[in-house]
Design an enzyme around this catalytic site. Structure first.
Site, short mmCIF file in Angstrom:
data_model
loop_
_atom_site.label_atom_id
_atom_site.label_comp_id
_atom_site.label_asym_id
_atom_site.label_seq_id
_atom_site.Cartn_x
_atom_site.Cartn_y
_atom_site.Cartn_z
N ASP A 36 -52.77 32.66 -182.23
CA ASP A 36 -52.27 33.72 -181.37
C ASP A 36 -51.18 34.21 -182.15
O ASP A 36 -50.08 33.69 -182.51
CB ASP A 36 -51.64 32.78 -180.02
CG ASP A 36 -50.83 33.91 -179.26
OD1 ASP A 36 -50.60 35.05 -179.68
OD2 ASP A 36 -50.63 33.57 -177.98
N ARG B 216 -57.38 14.32 -205.74
CA ARG B 216 -57.76 15.82 -205.08
C ARG B 216 -58.11 15.17 -203.59
O ARG B 216 -58.83 15.89 -202.89
CB ARG B 216 -58.84 16.16 -205.90
CG ARG B 216 -58.67 16.73 -207.26
CD ARG B 216 -59.80 17.38 -207.98
NE ARG B 216 -60.79 16.37 -208.08
CZ ARG B 216 -61.10 15.96 -209.30
NH1 ARG B 216 -60.13 16.05 -210.20
NH2 ARG B 216 -62.03 14.86 -209.32
N ARG B 217 -57.62 14.14 -203.36
CA ARG B 217 -57.73 13.69 -201.81
C ARG B 217 -56.79 13.61 -200.97
O ARG B 217 -56.44 12.76 -200.07
CB ARG B 217 -58.52 12.04 -201.93
CG ARG B 217 -59.83 12.25 -202.93
CD ARG B 217 -60.22 10.83 -203.32
NE ARG B 217 -61.28 10.61 -204.20
CZ ARG B 217 -61.89 9.37 -204.61
NH1 ARG B 217 -61.22 8.46 -204.13
NH2 ARG B 217 -62.95 9.58 -205.27
N CYS C 78 -54.93 22.99 -183.02
CA CYS C 78 -55.09 24.38 -183.51
C CYS C 78 -54.99 24.33 -184.83
O CYS C 78 -55.83 24.47 -185.68
CB CYS C 78 -54.20 25.43 -182.97
SG CYS C 78 -54.36 25.74 -181.29
N HIS D 211 -56.00 36.04 -183.68
CA HIS D 211 -56.35 37.08 -182.52
C HIS D 211 -55.04 37.60 -181.98
O HIS D 211 -54.03 37.05 -181.95
CB HIS D 211 -57.06 36.68 -181.47
CG HIS D 211 -56.72 35.19 -181.15
ND1 HIS D 211 -57.04 33.82 -181.60
CD2 HIS D 211 -55.59 34.75 -180.22
CE1 HIS D 211 -56.40 32.81 -180.87
NE2 HIS D 211 -55.67 33.47 -180.15
#
Length: 276
Positions: free
Chosen positions: A180, A137-138, A157, A218
């Site tokens: 974006d 799980r790493r 981003c 956005h």
């Protein structure tokens, strides 16, 4: 319609109809003419794509999958931070005179770290764990290195990937601080879905669920009319996307390793301004 169309259309409608305007004068992005680039946004958008059912390629406008793969391989395979290694111009606005974007993206994935089993960079550690520790799980990467932010021309981003094997399928979560929607959403979805397919094949796994988490989803003010027209279009069925099954070495993949068949799509959208 494609799962990519469903997610894109629903997310954009949600932003346009229920989103919040960001009109603070202190926002960073600007247009080429110097005007401030305002946005309408939604916080914490989560979209899920089942890669065992179909590949999430947008159909309401054409998306060049090979270019998407070219960029993700620049970051994950070449581990480069220089646009001269890319062959595309999407990063030119953030590159210096030598083509470098600073200690960002591929640079961070290529830095070696010490583990009990030896020295690995982040990509090679993922490849090692998928083959040797599939129950772990790493299995994750993170390129948002605070110590190096001051030497990055753009803070990452899409900054982290978490991998998890479920019933022999490779599932993944992409965490993105900012998106974006017009310029990058369909592109990022396609390229990170492609990444999951490549990593799965290298580890002898099937592709599973790809989850995309966006903190700030956005639409820029000048993009709104384009997005409104785009989401009014009629989508097509998802195309068939296949990966060359003979390749099991991650460093042997190229954009040509992918084949897209029966790709029906809407018209290209006119060239639009990008806020930087």
């Amino acid at each position: 319609m494609s799962s990519a169309d469903i997610a894109f259309i629903n997310t954009c409608r949600s932003i346009l109809e229920e989103g919040s305007w960001v009109r603070d004068e202190r926002v960073r992005p600007h247009w080429d003419d110097g005007e401030i680039a305002y946005t309408k946004k939604r916080f914490c958008v989560v979209n899920r794509y089942d890669l065992s059912e179909e590949f999430p390629l947008l159909t309401i406008r054409p998306i060049n999958l090979k270019s998407c793969v070219q960029e993700v391989l620049w970051i994950w395979q070449k581990k480069s931070n220089n646009v001269n290694d890319l062959g595309l111009h999407i990063w030119d606005s953030w590159a210096d005179a030598d083509g470098s974007i600073g200690k960002a993206y591929g640079y961070q994935l290529g830095v070696k770290h010490e583990y009990r089993e030896g020295m690995f960079d982040q990509v090679d550690r993922v490849l090692y764990d998928l083959k040797n520790n599939p129950c772990s799980r790493r299995i994750m990467t993170n390129i948002y290195n605070f110590a190096d932010l001051h030497e990055m021309n753009l803070y990452p981003c899409a900054y982290s990937m978490t991998f998890n094997v479920v019933d022999g399928k490779l599932c993944a979560i992409l965490n993105q601080r900012s998106q974006d929607m017009l310029a990058a959403n369909a592109w990022n979805v396609a390229q990170y879905a492609a990444l999951v397919l490549m990593l799965a094949q290298c580890a002898g796994l099937q592709p599973g669920e790809f989850v995309h988490v966006i903190a700030d989803a956005h639409i820029y003010d000048r993009h709104i009319p384009i997005v409104e027209e785009l989401i009014s279009r009629t989508p097509y069925p998802a195309p068939k996307v296949t990966l060359d099954p003979s390749i099991t070495d991650f460093y042997a993949f190229t954009p040509d390793s992918f084949t897209v068949e029966n790709y029906q799509h809407g018209e290209k959208i006119p060239k639009f301004p990008v806020a930087v």
